[in-house]
Design a protein around this motif. Structure first.
Motif, PDB file in Angstrom:
ATOM      1  N   GLY A 197     -14.858  18.449  -4.683  1.00 11.19           N
ATOM      2  CA  GLY A 197     -13.820  18.906  -5.603  1.00 11.19           C
ATOM      3  C   GLY A 197     -12.588  19.410  -4.886  1.00 11.19           C
ATOM      4  O   GLY A 197     -11.451  19.123  -5.285  1.00 11.19           O
ATOM      5  N   ARG A 198     -12.803  20.148  -3.823  1.00  7.13           N
ATOM      6  CA  ARG A 198     -11.683  20.668  -3.039  1.00  7.13           C
ATOM      7  C   ARG A 198     -10.950  19.535  -2.325  1.00  7.13           C
ATOM      8  O   ARG A 198      -9.718  19.511  -2.276  1.00  7.13           O
ATOM      9  CB  ARG A 198     -12.173  21.697  -2.025  1.00  7.13           C
ATOM     10  N   ARG A 199     -11.702  18.604  -1.752  1.00  6.86           N
ATOM     11  CA  ARG A 199     -11.072  17.497  -1.023  1.00  6.86           C
ATOM     12  C   ARG A 199     -10.239  16.616  -1.948  1.00  6.86           C
ATOM     13  O   ARG A 199      -9.131  16.215  -1.598  1.00  6.86           O
ATOM     14  CB  ARG A 199     -12.126  16.651  -0.308  1.00  6.86           C
ATOM     15  N   VAL A 200     -10.765  16.308  -3.126  1.00 12.40           N
ATOM     16  CA  VAL A 200     -10.025  15.459  -4.065  1.00 12.40           C
ATOM     17  C   VAL A 200      -8.730  16.141  -4.487  1.00 12.40           C
ATOM     18  O   VAL A 200      -7.653  15.530  -4.469  1.00 12.40           O
ATOM     19  CB  VAL A 200     -10.889  15.107  -5.303  1.00 12.40           C
ATOM     20  N   LEU A 201      -8.803  17.403  -4.860  1.00 10.67           N
ATOM     21  CA  LEU A 201      -7.600  18.111  -5.308  1.00 10.67           C
ATOM     22  C   LEU A 201      -6.571  18.225  -4.182  1.00 10.67           C
ATOM     23  O   LEU A 201      -5.378  17.976  -4.384  1.00 10.67           O
ATOM     24  CB  LEU A 201      -7.983  19.494  -5.835  1.00 10.67           C
ATOM     25  N   LYS A 202      -7.040  18.549  -2.997  1.00  7.92           N
ATOM     26  CA  LYS A 202      -6.126  18.727  -1.853  1.00  7.92           C
ATOM     27  C   LYS A 202      -5.497  17.402  -1.421  1.00  7.92           C
ATOM     28  O   LYS A 202      -4.284  17.299  -1.275  1.00  7.92           O
ATOM     29  CB  LYS A 202      -6.885  19.350  -0.681  1.00  7.92           C
ATOM     30  N   ASN A 203      -6.320  16.380  -1.218  1.00 12.94           N
ATOM     31  CA  ASN A 203      -5.855  15.132  -0.608  1.00 12.94           C
ATOM     32  C   ASN A 203      -5.388  14.080  -1.607  1.00 12.94           C
ATOM     33  O   ASN A 203      -4.362  13.440  -1.393  1.00 12.94           O
ATOM     34  CB  ASN A 203      -6.961  14.523   0.262  1.00 12.94           C
ATOM     35  N   GLN A 204      -6.153  13.901  -2.674  1.00 12.64           N
ATOM     36  CA  GLN A 204      -5.889  12.776  -3.565  1.00 12.64           C
ATOM     37  C   GLN A 204      -5.115  13.161  -4.822  1.00 12.64           C
ATOM     38  O   GLN A 204      -4.782  12.299  -5.614  1.00 12.64           O
ATOM     39  CB  GLN A 204      -7.197  12.082  -3.910  1.00 12.64           C
ATOM     40  N   VAL A 205      -4.826  14.444  -4.993  1.00 16.58           N
ATOM     41  CA  VAL A 205      -3.944  14.875  -6.078  1.00 16.58           C
ATOM     42  C   VAL A 205      -2.687  15.483  -5.461  1.00 16.58           C
ATOM     43  O   VAL A 205      -1.620  14.882  -5.501  1.00 16.58           O
ATOM     44  CB  VAL A 205      -4.645  15.855  -7.045  1.00 16.58           C
ATOM     45  N   PHE A 206      -2.825  16.665  -4.859  1.00 18.92           N
ATOM     46  CA  PHE A 206      -1.646  17.327  -4.299  1.00 18.92           C
ATOM     47  C   PHE A 206      -0.942  16.462  -3.252  1.00 18.92           C
ATOM     48  O   PHE A 206       0.220  16.099  -3.400  1.00 18.92           O
ATOM     49  CB  PHE A 206      -2.016  18.669  -3.685  1.00 18.92           C
ATOM     50  N   ASP A 207      -1.623  16.158  -2.168  1.00 18.82           N
ATOM     51  CA  ASP A 207      -0.968  15.456  -1.071  1.00 18.82           C
ATOM     52  C   ASP A 207      -0.485  14.065  -1.477  1.00 18.82           C
ATOM     53  O   ASP A 207       0.592  13.633  -1.072  1.00 18.82           O
ATOM     54  CB  ASP A 207      -1.891  15.359   0.148  1.00 18.82           C
ATOM     55  N   PHE A 208      -1.258  13.364  -2.283  1.00 20.00           N
ATOM     56  CA  PHE A 208      -0.858  12.016  -2.713  1.00 20.00           C
ATOM     57  C   PHE A 208       0.498  12.038  -3.421  1.00 20.00           C
ATOM     58  O   PHE A 208       1.305  11.124  -3.275  1.00 20.00           O
ATOM     59  CB  PHE A 208      -1.915  11.411  -3.647  1.00 20.00           C
ATOM     60  N   CYS A 209       0.757  13.111  -4.182  1.00 19.84           N
ATOM     61  CA  CYS A 209       2.004  13.218  -4.942  1.00 19.84           C
ATOM     62  C   CYS A 209       3.100  13.942  -4.172  1.00 19.84           C
ATOM     63  O   CYS A 209       4.220  14.054  -4.663  1.00 19.84           O
ATOM     64  CB  CYS A 209       1.745  13.937  -6.261  1.00 19.84           C
ATOM     65  N   GLY A 210       2.790  14.471  -2.990  1.00 18.53           N
ATOM     66  CA  GLY A 210       3.792  15.141  -2.176  1.00 18.53           C
ATOM     67  C   GLY A 210       3.750  16.654  -2.237  1.00 18.53           C
ATOM     68  O   GLY A 210       4.572  17.319  -1.607  1.00 18.53           O
ATOM     69  N   VAL A 212       0.824  -1.199   0.000  1.00 21.48           N
ATOM     70  CA  VAL A 212       0.000   0.000   0.000  1.00 21.48           C
ATOM     71  C   VAL A 212       0.866   1.260   0.000  1.00 21.48           C
ATOM     72  O   VAL A 212       0.456   2.303  -0.476  1.00 21.48           O
ATOM     73  CB  VAL A 212      -0.960   0.009   1.214  1.00 21.48           C
ATOM     74  N   ALA A 213       2.072   1.176   0.500  1.00 22.19           N
ATOM     75  CA  ALA A 213       2.949   2.349   0.633  1.00 22.19           C
ATOM     76  C   ALA A 213       3.407   2.861  -0.734  1.00 22.19           C
ATOM     77  O   ALA A 213       3.481   2.109  -1.705  1.00 22.19           O
ATOM     78  CB  ALA A 213       4.160   1.984   1.482  1.00 22.19           C
ATOM     79  N   TRP A 214       3.742   4.154  -0.778  1.00 19.38           N
ATOM     80  CA  TRP A 214       4.232   4.764  -2.007  1.00 19.38           C
ATOM     81  C   TRP A 214       5.146   5.932  -1.677  1.00 19.38           C
ATOM     82  O   TRP A 214       5.096   6.492  -0.594  1.00 19.38           O
ATOM     83  CB  TRP A 214       3.076   5.226  -2.898  1.00 19.38           C
ATOM     84  N   ASP A 215       5.981   6.282  -2.656  1.00 18.17           N
ATOM     85  CA  ASP A 215       6.833   7.462  -2.566  1.00 18.17           C
ATOM     86  C   ASP A 215       6.123   8.623  -3.236  1.00 18.17           C
ATOM     87  O   ASP A 215       5.562   8.459  -4.332  1.00 18.17           O
ATOM     88  CB  ASP A 215       8.178   7.234  -3.257  1.00 18.17           C
ATOM     89  N   LYS A 216       6.164   9.776  -2.599  1.00 18.09           N
ATOM     90  CA  LYS A 216       5.557  10.999  -3.137  1.00 18.09           C
ATOM     91  C   LYS A 216       6.648  11.750  -3.890  1.00 18.09           C
ATOM     92  O   LYS A 216       7.445  12.456  -3.297  1.00 18.09           O
ATOM     93  CB  LYS A 216       4.983  11.836  -1.997  1.00 18.09           C
ATOM     94  N   LEU A 217       6.680  11.594  -5.205  1.00 19.00           N
ATOM     95  CA  LEU A 217       7.796  12.077  -6.006  1.00 19.00           C
ATOM     96  C   LEU A 217       7.783  13.580  -6.273  1.00 19.00           C
ATOM     97  O   LEU A 217       8.751  14.118  -6.808  1.00 19.00           O
ATOM     98  CB  LEU A 217       7.867  11.301  -7.328  1.00 19.00           C
ATOM     99  N   LEU A 218       6.704  14.267  -5.906  1.00 24.59           N
ATOM    100  CA  LEU A 218       6.662  15.724  -6.081  1.00 24.59           C
ATOM    101  C   LEU A 218       6.847  16.442  -4.741  1.00 24.59           C
ATOM    102  O   LEU A 218       6.516  17.620  -4.606  1.00 24.59           O
ATOM    103  CB  LEU A 218       5.348  16.148  -6.749  1.00 24.59           C
ATOM    104  N   SER A 219       7.398  15.742  -3.766  1.00 23.66           N
ATOM    105  CA  SER A 219       7.644  16.336  -2.452  1.00 23.66           C
ATOM    106  C   SER A 219       8.573  17.544  -2.577  1.00 23.66           C
ATOM    107  O   SER A 219       9.453  17.576  -3.435  1.00 23.66           O
ATOM    108  CB  SER A 219       8.269  15.311  -1.513  1.00 23.66           C
TER     109      SER A 219
END
Length: 194
Positions: A145-158, A113-120
């Protein structure tokens, strides 16, 4: 050293309110000394058909490569888009599907389940325009829309989310209200450059 900011106007139509707000943000950022690159979804050409991530994915088209290069270059991102049916427009979502690829934006640890956030190390703002008043979007729908962008796009990628702003109702806004929104996005750009 000047902050490097990438502005992505994720509206499929040129000359939109999103474009005007991006102009205001860019003006504020450049006024504070930032170096800005910008891409407009309305100018981007790529295949919208996407069958999922696999080892034999087709090569990215030129505009998607340029989009990735701009993200890699930037210290700070601004994604700005309209809010259609609780999310960004389909063509904008296709850019995320096609451009935020494994090995560029994130990397899973095998089958774990773990991943590296390459845009950190990057930060990000988002501006969303909507006909739905933001308070209704919060109370009735919990701001998907705000939650997806914040958590599952930005934060997911770092990407560390900074300001995630929703402006509306666009259809009920008069010139004075729009002028206030443009001033707010100008201030956001100035703050991003600091």
């Amino acid at each position: 050293m000047a902050k490097k900011i990438f502005i992505w106007v994720a509206h499929p139509k040129a000359g939109s309110l999103c474009s005007a707000m991006a102009d205001a943000y860019q003006k504020g950022a450049e006024q504070e000394g930032a170096e800005v690159r910008r891409m407009n979804l309305s100018d981007m050409q790529f295949d919208l058909n996407f069958e999922g991530y696999s080892n034999d994915m087709p090569e990215l088209e030129t505009d998607l490569v340029k989009w990735q290069e701009a993200i890699a270059w930037a210290d700070h991102l601004l994604f700005i888009h309209p809010y259609w049916w609780g999310a960004m427009p389909a063509k904008a979502k296709a850019v995320l599907d096609r451009g935020l690829t494994p090995g560029f934006a994130y990397k899973y640890h095998g089958r774990k389940v773990a991943w590296d956030k390459l845009l950190s190390g990057k930060t990000g703002d988002a501006v969303i325009t909507s006909d739905t008043p933001p308070w209704i979007d919060l109370m009735m729908y919990k701001q998907p829309g705000r939650r997806v962008l914040k958590n599952q796009v930005f934060d997911f990628c770092g990407v560390k989310p900074k300001a995630i702003k929703q402006f509306g109702s666009v259809k009920m806004a008069d010139e004075n209200r729009i002028a206030k929104w443009l001033d707010q996005t100008n201030q956001m750009g100035m703050k991003a450059a600091a």
